[in-house]
Design a protein around this motif. Structure first.
Motif, short mmCIF file in Angstrom:
data_model
loop_
_atom_site.label_atom_id
_atom_site.label_comp_id
_atom_site.label_asym_id
_atom_site.label_seq_id
_atom_site.Cartn_x
_atom_site.Cartn_y
_atom_site.Cartn_z
N ALA A 194 -31.89 0.66 -11.00
CA ALA A 194 -30.91 1.27 -10.11
C ALA A 194 -30.45 2.60 -10.66
CB ALA A 194 -29.71 0.34 -9.93
N SER A 195 -29.87 3.43 -9.79
CA SER A 195 -29.30 4.70 -10.21
C SER A 195 -27.99 4.46 -10.96
CB SER A 195 -29.03 5.57 -8.99
OG SER A 195 -27.98 5.01 -8.22
N ASP A 202 -25.24 3.32 -8.61
CA ASP A 202 -25.38 1.93 -8.18
C ASP A 202 -25.03 0.98 -9.33
OD1 ASP A 202 -26.15 2.66 -5.65
OD2 ASP A 202 -28.30 2.50 -6.06
N HIS A 210 -21.21 0.80 -9.66
CA HIS A 210 -20.60 -0.03 -8.61
C HIS A 210 -20.87 -1.52 -8.87
CE1 HIS A 210 -19.28 -1.38 -4.67
NE2 HIS A 210 -20.44 -2.02 -4.54
N SER A 211 -22.12 -1.87 -9.20
CA SER A 211 -22.48 -3.27 -9.37
C SER A 211 -21.80 -3.90 -10.58
CB SER A 211 -24.00 -3.41 -9.51
OG SER A 211 -24.65 -2.97 -8.34
N GLN A 259 -19.23 6.49 -11.14
CA GLN A 259 -20.17 6.88 -12.18
C GLN A 259 -19.47 7.54 -13.37
OE1 GLN A 259 -23.72 8.83 -10.74
NE2 GLN A 259 -23.81 10.13 -12.56
N ASP A 268 -30.68 10.77 -10.60
CA ASP A 268 -29.25 10.50 -10.54
C ASP A 268 -28.52 11.78 -10.19
OD1 ASP A 268 -29.33 7.76 -11.47
OD2 ASP A 268 -29.82 8.59 -13.44
#
Length: 280
Positions: free
Chosen positions: A224-225, A228, A231-232, A238, A267
């Motif tokens: 994932a970036s 992401d 957030h996860s 970020q 990114d």
């Protein structure tokens, strides 16, 4: 070829340790860059309590890199390449004792962690009897058949283990200290008091550390970036993720991902420095 390490042979330096009843005890500072640590094996069982630094362990249940209280149990015959990120860290090593052949694992029992911390805190002042007794108690907890015998009336309430497990396994970004307290049925202030007594940190610190560990694992997989991942893993954004990495590991998330030999992912602003204050 796998390197064999003797009982007192660790990638660390420090004062002479203690010997008590078939066990050795050392508080050491990591002294080798992580790429110099070779795959090795230990004939005897041993515990590693991480006192500072980002520990990287192959033990079952251990984070990719530590930022929460970590106690590792390695049974006899363990072969691994456990090491500290950037070669910087401090740890307690307890060697000796026998045990059933099993996989190395990260112990999340608050009582075991408190026992190990007591040994580290009092390694010079404790009697040989006291050191041996605590080491035997640790083995009692590590070996399921004798765990009940090893405990004393000083062990933590059952709900504390549930709280630790909830924080360690839950991947919900909205998880809060208050929701953990509600789930185990105690007031948040009481949760904080008992947490600090047995784990040496506030539940909010543990939650923040676990989020960083989860983010590090996601970055290490390269799936994932950065946005992401932030957030996860439960970070505000970020920038919040970047500040956490810089503060705890002295590296940016993008640099960490590259150090794990993961291919570059596109990114936006991988080294962002600004962002809102941390939510806890």
């Amino acid at each position: 070829m796998v390197l064999k390490r003797a009982r007192t042979d660790f990638w660390g330096s420090g004062p002479n340790g203690r010997q008590a009843g078939g066990f050795s005890f050392h508080v050491l500072t990591a002294n080798a860059p992580e790429d110099e640590v070779r795959r090795h094996t230990h004939d005897e069982a041993h515990f590693v309590l991480v006192l500072a630094g980002g520990y990287m362990s192959s033990a079952s249940g251990a984070p990719l890199v530590s930022d929460t209280p970590v106690l590792i149990y390695n049974p006899p015959g363990t072969t691994h390449r456990d090491r500290f990120h950037a070669g910087r860290g401090r740890f307690l090593a307890i060697s000796g004792g026998t045990g059933a052949e099993a996989a190395a694992r990260c112990m999340r029992d608050p009582y075991a962690y408190r026992l190990a911390c007591d040994i580290a805190d009092r390694i010079d002042a404790a009697t040989a009897f006291g050191l041996e007794a605590r080491a035997l108690q640790l083995h009692g907890i590590a070996l399921p058949l004798s765990s009940d015998e090893a405990r004393t009336t000083a062990h933590p309430p059952a709900w504390l283990s549930r709280a630790v497990e909830m924080i360690f396994t839950c991947d919900l970004p909205e998880l809060s200290v208050g929701s953990v307290a509600a789930e185990v049925g105690v007031h948040p202030v009481h949760l904080a008091r008992v947490f600090r007594r047995f784990l040496g940190c506030a539940p909010g610190d543990y939650l923040r550390g676990r989020r960083l560990e989860r983010a590090a694992a996601m970055l290490g997989r390269g799936v994932a970036s950065l946005a992401d991942v932030a957030h996860s893993a439960g970070f505000a954004d970020q920038a919040h993720l970047t500040r956490a990495f810089r503060s705890r590991l002295d590296i940016t998330p993008a640099q960490w991902r590259r150090s794990r030999h993961v291919a570059r992912i596109q990114d936006a602003g991988a080294d962002v420095r600004q962002g809102p204050a941390e939510p806890f």
